[in-house]
Write an enzyme that holds these catalytic residues in place. Structure first.
Site, PDB file in Angstrom:
ATOM      1  N   SER A 128       0.830  -1.203   0.000  1.00  0.00           N
ATOM      2  CA  SER A 128       0.000   0.000   0.000  1.00  0.00           C
ATOM      3  C   SER A 128       0.865   1.253   0.000  1.00  0.00           C
ATOM      4  CB  SER A 128      -0.858  -0.024   1.265  1.00  0.00           C
ATOM      5  OG  SER A 128      -1.444   1.224   1.486  1.00  0.00           O
ATOM      6  N   TYR A 153      -1.884  -1.590  10.978  1.00  0.00           N
ATOM      7  CA  TYR A 153      -2.159  -2.059   9.608  1.00  0.00           C
ATOM      8  C   TYR A 153      -1.010  -1.652   8.682  1.00  0.00           C
ATOM      9  CZ  TYR A 153      -3.836  -2.109   4.828  1.00  0.00           C
ATOM     10  OH  TYR A 153      -3.926  -2.309   3.469  1.00  0.00           O
ATOM     11  N   LYS A 157       2.153  -3.892   6.410  1.00  0.00           N
ATOM     12  CA  LYS A 157       2.565  -3.819   4.999  1.00  0.00           C
ATOM     13  C   LYS A 157       4.084  -3.600   4.911  1.00  0.00           C
ATOM     14  CE  LYS A 157      -1.435  -4.619   3.341  1.00  0.00           C
ATOM     15  NZ  LYS A 157      -1.707  -5.980   2.848  1.00  0.00           N
TER      16      LYS A 157
END
Ligand SMILES: NC(=O)c1ccc[n+]([C@@H]2O[C@H](COP(=O)([O-])OP(=O)(O)OC[C@H]3O[C@@H](n4cnc5c(N)ncnc54)[C@H](O)[C@@H]3O)[C@@H](O)[C@H]2O)c1
Length: 347
Positions: A128, A153, A157
């Site tokens: 992302s 979160y 990544k």
């Protein structure tokens, strides 16, 4: 290894389902793993309606190491994997970090373990643009520094990319690409598959379409005092079918052994930024509806602007986003109306 066979984890989710269709259209044979934690089995029907082909489906929770091992024993010819399965709600990750570290990282490690046992393997990872935070320069190139993650979160990544990089370093037969998505929106133009947020949508476009259909009373626009052309924040909104097709291009790059190194990273965006108000105006134009919205204060953690430099993906993946913002909102609206119709029929 059967080059034409691909495992798509999270293949019933938003981006996964569109990628399955794009792969099928290019002659790939798809096997989906999904535990339905954020999707519905009905998506399989939507995929079949579009492509005329039902992918194989395995209801497996990738957090179960033995289940992942059994899967690869059952499918000895699978060496291509596109890994979408993950939890993705930023706010939830702040409240329940361990859920995110477990679901987004243990699943990745178990898959890589199995691929390490294969003679050859190709792996594509959903990363992302969140890894860049508020970048110092726009547009954002892949060389921009990865900033301290703003949420668990986002951290999954960053760590996920590092896990893959380290694994590829010691196993040259494992080839991997991380794709850093900007803001995926829209749906397949048929309206048969799309984004199906469970609960209150976290993203702008599903919130817009749910407001327009009457599910939500009003959209809140967080902040109109950013230093941008109309004061609202800027993001790079990419049509989900453009994103899906980029995965096919990435897989082809790995299969044709065109890569420069056995681990590469690409941005996937349009290269253009749009403000929140521009997205609303585009929606109002394509839907011919006035949207109820109000301006409220900035949301903590939101950045002013992010949009991609897409040159690397354009050049090396032989791919370019080609659909417009209007196309994306038109398809999202079509999908929302279908969801509404289905829900009415269930009542
Ligand atoms: N949607 C975005 O805006 C966005 C942006 C950047 C990156 N990503 C990443 O792209 C990927 C796909 O996102 P999406 O929007 O399609 O999400 P999604 O929630 O729609 O799809 C994820 C799918 O994975 C499945 N899944 C989750 N955990 C699983 C597990 N342990 N075992 C098996 N299946 C599991 C879910 O049921 C769901 O169908 C994710 O990795 C996400 O972090 C998404």
């Amino acid at each position: 290894m059967n080059d034409k066979k691909v495992l798509v984890t999270g293949g019933l989710g938003f981006i996964g389902s569109h990628t399955v269709v794009a792969l099928q259209q290019e002659g790939f044979e798809v096997v989906i793993i999904d535990n339905l934690s954020n999707s519905s089995i009905e998506v399989l029907g939507g995929i079949t309606q579009i492509s005329g082909k039902t992918p194989e489906f395995e209801n497996i929770d990738l957090r179960e190491k033995s289940a992942v091992k059994n899967f690869f024993e059952k499918y000895p010819d699978i060496g291509n994997v596109i890994h979408f399965a993950a939890s993705k709600a930023v706010g939830e990750s702040v409240i329940n970090p361990l859920l995110y570290y477990e679901n987004n990282l243990s699943t990745l490690v178990y898959l890589l373990h199995e691929l390490n046992n294969r003679e050859k393997a190709n792996f594509i990872f959903s990363s992302s643009c969140t890894v860049y935070g508020q970048a110092d320069e726009l547009p954002i190139t892949e060389n921009a520094p990865v900033k301290q993650a703003e949420s668990p979160y986002g951290n999954t990544k960053q760590i996920g990319e590092e896990i893959i990089r380290d694994t590829c370093k010691v196993n040259q037969e494992l080839k991997a690409i991380s794709l850093r998505y900007f803001n995926p929106i829209g749906a397949h133009h048929s309206g048969q598959i799309g984004e199906l947020p469970i609960g209150t949508p976290q993203n702008l476009v599903p919130f817009i379409t749910q407001t327009a259909i009457g599910k939500r009373s009003e959209l809140s626009v967080y902040g109109d005092d950013y230093p941008t052309r109309d004061g609202t924040a800027i993001r790079d909104y990419i049509h989900v079918m453009d994103l899906a097709e980029a995965h096919v291009s990435a897989l082809k790059r790995l299969l044709s052994q065109n890569e420069n190194e056995n681990y590469e990273v690409f941005n996937l965006g349009t290269g253009n930024g749009n403000t929140v108000l521009e997205v609303i105006k585009s929606f109002e134009k394509v839907s011919e509806k006035d949207l109820a919205y109000k301006i409220v204060g900035r949301r903590e953690g939101d950045i002013t602007a992010a949009y991609a430099d897409t040159n690397k993906a354009n050049d090396h993946l032989n791919w370019k986003a080609k659909r417009s913002l209007d196309d994306a909102l038109d398809s999202a609206w079509k999908w929302q109306k279908l969801v509404e119709k289905k829900e009415e029929n269930q009542d």
